[in-house]
Scaffold this active site. Sequence first.
Site, PDB file in Angstrom:
ATOM      1  N   ILE A 670       0.827  -1.218   0.000  1.00  0.00           N
ATOM      2  CA  ILE A 670       0.000   0.000   0.000  1.00  0.00           C
ATOM      3  C   ILE A 670       0.853   1.257   0.000  1.00  0.00           C
ATOM      4  O   ILE A 670       0.322   2.370   0.053  1.00  0.00           O
ATOM      5  CB  ILE A 670      -0.955   0.022   1.214  1.00  0.00           C
ATOM      6  CG1 ILE A 670      -0.182  -0.100   2.530  1.00  0.00           C
ATOM      7  CG2 ILE A 670      -1.999  -1.058   1.105  1.00  0.00           C
ATOM      8  CD1 ILE A 670      -1.050   0.039   3.772  1.00  0.00           C
ATOM      9  N   GLY A 671       2.169   1.116  -0.061  1.00  0.00           N
ATOM     10  CA  GLY A 671       3.025   2.290  -0.103  1.00  0.00           C
ATOM     11  C   GLY A 671       4.492   1.928  -0.061  1.00  0.00           C
ATOM     12  O   GLY A 671       4.869   0.845   0.412  1.00  0.00           O
ATOM     13  N   GLY A 673       8.290   3.650   0.991  1.00  0.00           N
ATOM     14  CA  GLY A 673       9.001   4.755   1.608  1.00  0.00           C
ATOM     15  C   GLY A 673      10.475   4.718   1.308  1.00  0.00           C
ATOM     16  O   GLY A 673      10.960   3.905   0.510  1.00  0.00           O
ATOM     17  N   GLY A 674      11.213   5.607   1.958  1.00  0.00           N
ATOM     18  CA  GLY A 674      12.627   5.710   1.683  1.00  0.00           C
ATOM     19  C   GLY A 674      13.414   4.483   2.093  1.00  0.00           C
ATOM     20  O   GLY A 674      14.395   4.127   1.433  1.00  0.00           O
ATOM     21  N   VAL A 678       5.429  -0.685   2.701  1.00  0.00           N
ATOM     22  CA  VAL A 678       4.336  -0.836   3.661  1.00  0.00           C
ATOM     23  C   VAL A 678       3.288  -1.779   3.071  1.00  0.00           C
ATOM     24  O   VAL A 678       2.863  -1.600   1.927  1.00  0.00           O
ATOM     25  CB  VAL A 678       3.692   0.522   4.010  1.00  0.00           C
ATOM     26  CG1 VAL A 678       2.597   0.336   5.048  1.00  0.00           C
ATOM     27  CG2 VAL A 678       4.750   1.488   4.518  1.00  0.00           C
ATOM     28  N   ASP A 793      11.090  15.206  10.273  1.00  0.00           N
ATOM     29  CA  ASP A 793      10.581  14.950   8.922  1.00  0.00           C
ATOM     30  C   ASP A 793       9.062  15.097   8.892  1.00  0.00           C
ATOM     31  O   ASP A 793       8.354  14.230   8.369  1.00  0.00           O
ATOM     32  CB  ASP A 793      11.012  13.567   8.437  1.00  0.00           C
ATOM     33  CG  ASP A 793      10.800  13.395   6.925  1.00  0.00           C
ATOM     34  OD1 ASP A 793      10.554  14.407   6.237  1.00  0.00           O
ATOM     35  OD2 ASP A 793      10.891  12.256   6.433  1.00  0.00           O
TER      36      ASP A 793
END
Length: 967
Positions: A670-671, A673-674, A678, A793
């Site tokens: 679903i995602g 990131g760096g 996820v 962040d």
Amino acid sequence: MCFLAKTLSKLFLALLVLIFLSTSASTATSALTDGPTKVGMEAYCLLRWKASLDNQSQSVLDSWVGRGPCKWIGVTCDSSGSITILSLINLGLRGTLHSFNFSCFPNLTRLEISNNSLHGTLPSQISNLSKITYLNLSGNHLTGNIPSEIGMLIDLHTLSLSENLFDGHIPAEFGMLSSLSELYLSSNNFTGLIPTSMTKLENLSILYLSGNKLSGSIPSKIGFLKSLEELDLSSNNLTGAIPSSIGHLRNLSRLTLFLNKLSGSLPLEFNNLTRLKSLQLGENGFTGHLPEDVCLGGLLEKFSTNFNHFSGSIPKTLRNCTSLFRLRLDWNQLTGNISEQLGIYPHLDYMDLSNNRFHGEIPRKLGQWKSITSLKFSNNSISGSIPLELGNATQLHLIDLSWNHLQGQVPKELAKLKLLMKLCLNNNNLFGVVPLDFKVLSNLDHLNLAANNLSGPIPGQLGELSNLLILNLSRNEFTAGIPFELGNLHFLQVLDLSHNLLMGNIPQQLGQLRTLEVLNLSNNMLSGSIPTTFDNLWSLTVVDISYNELEGSIPDVKAFREAPFEAYRNNNALCGNASSLKACTSIKSGKTSRAKRKNVVIVIVLPVLAALFLVFLIGGLLILLPLRRRQAQSRELQDKDILVIPGHDQELQYETIIEATENFNSNYCIGVGGCGVVYKAVLPSGRVFAVKKLHSLQESDKSKNLKAFEREIQVLLEIRHRNIVKLHGFCSHSKDCFLVYEFVEKGSLRSILNSDEQAAELDWIKRQNIVKGVANALSYMHHNCPFPIIHRDISSNNILLDSEYESRISDFGTAMLLLSDSSNKASFAGTFGYTAPELAYTTQVNEKCDVYSFGVITLELVMGTHPCNLISSLWSSISSSSLSSSDDHDKLFKDVIDQRLVLPQNQVAESLVYITMLAFSCLHLNPKSRPTMQQISSKLTSKHPLVSKSFSTIKLEELLSNNIANI
């Protein structure tokens, strides 16, 4: 005798009621020390209800003391001292209505406890409010059925229970509310059919049932509501066709049916609705033609039929419908000559005719649409050239003419559109060069000219578009080299120059694009090596440099290391640390040379080493053997304790996570990131979690990413706050490293703001609550933890929203603790565009870094997009001590806020002004001049000062000057 008996019976019943009230009062006296004899029954009942609320809610009602309730907050009395109005709007009250004794208020005519956090059911005793004319419990979390006893309020004129979380069926007893004129039940969880008894409410003028789970069809007798002026049934599960009786609603000015499962063609009787100002039928399954007389009365302002199956042409009455403000006919099967079917619309703000079958040329009269801000004609069969007159529509923010058959050149007159933010002319047959005049479009953040026949060099002047986020010039015939000026686009996220005729070296200035996420330079004739400055492209996730003449080593960043072979194919001699490439020969030869030198050294010192070896052999064995045993034991413990679950959740085990994600199958992603991906994990019990799994790491990255992994665990195990994402468990193992979080349904704030449909749902009240939630969380982190925690962040990508749009701060991989005995210095971290300016020249970290990021997030919520240009303008104005030095400051505030929402009114408008002033105070260049998050959180929860001017007349300059002077 019969009459006398009835009279005596009524007197006896009244006597019983008096005895009951007397008993109740006596009981109440023993329950509270002051008792009703001191403060009055009405005050006593309010104090008893206040005592049932949570502690924070009680503190909000601190003025509720003593015997004079008429001076209490939210209370209004009549001349005799009896309470007639109780208004407790948006005070954050938490509790239930179970202890609210409705019988205590015989003269109450208006009750509103809206936009709070009340939960539980709505008591049936509400029917005891015999004189109530206005009831508003909207914006709470009430559950259960709406009590049927509410139907006993015969004299009720206005009922508002919208925006709650009720469930159950709407009771048929509503048919007893014969005097009801306005009924709001929107944004709840009502199920079942719309009660047919509602059609008996002959005086009903407004009926709002939107945002529920109602099913079945619209009642066939809906036409009996002849006084109805507004009907909103949107966002339900309604099916079937619209009944023909709707044509009897001749007073109807607003009809909203979008987001249902309605079908069939519109009844002919629709043409009787000649007073319509708003007709919204989008996202259903309607077929047939649009109603011909939809604007016969000349009043229509909003008309949307998007995402249906309508066919035929645009209704003729729309041609001369000068009242139009918003028109959406996109995603249908409409046909006709677009130049013949459109007229002149002096008030039109938004038009979307995309994804239909229109032909013809863009009408030149479009230049007379002086108010238009968004124009979308994409994916049709429109031909001809772009009219020069389009440059006269100076309010345009968005133009999308993509995927048509347009010819001719890109008009330089478009450079007159100084407010333009998005220009999409891709997939047409345009030719010529990119106008140099485009450099003045300072607000432009999206430029897509791909898939045309444009030629000549790419203008270096495009590097002056400082707010540009996306630049796509692919699939054209651009020649010469890549202009080095593109390295000045410091906010650029996507750069696609593929499929052109570009030559020469890649400019090293492109390595300054620190926010770049997608880079495509494929299918050109670029040569030489990739600049070493590309090692700084930390945000890069996708890269393609295939089909060029590049050589040498690739940059040492993740996107290049993990790129597939297709991203490098057909180049001269690329090499480097990537699975799809060979290692660079220069590295190999260097290793060989070093090996040879090492052998020479060994030969020279070998006799000496031999002697020393005999001395240390026994000692070495004694040290190494116990060490190996301890390492083996450590590995056994590590293999045994795979998943750590704070709180000992029996269901949340390593095996259940692996099974729920099918060993982290991409279908559950679903995602990205760096440092990880996820996944959504649904356990057998139905519980849902978000699992962030670290990327498979190279040795060079493993140390840094594991530190981020451990830092996030450390921080999230230390803190608990409703606006901070909850960590349920983590796995730290040689095979898998992942974190298990609560699942936050709506996703990131950035994704919602980037979607027009989702952003429209994020109204001003929701946005203000998000600001408050983030402020409360940061205040807690900075001021209420053993050591201050600095996130470092804070960005819209790291603010998650749940199903009720409650905010959660996430991604603590760069967070750090401020220790009193430490220098608190750290390398750069964060997302460009959100980080404080002082981090460009110092490594000193403090809480004011998060304060600055909070200011950016707040403005992003107010404006609906990243406020990069506004911030840079603010910096320059402060540094030059001249607030009028920028054109931005002359703008009206109402023109800067998110235009996808209706203009805020009254208290909402005043709150928005105050929040924006606070945001500006957080963006001060001098960190010491910024407020603390504790101060911000306190200001957001206290009563803000009144705004003396009308909202529509407030200038941006006034907000800046007030902020600098007073906050």
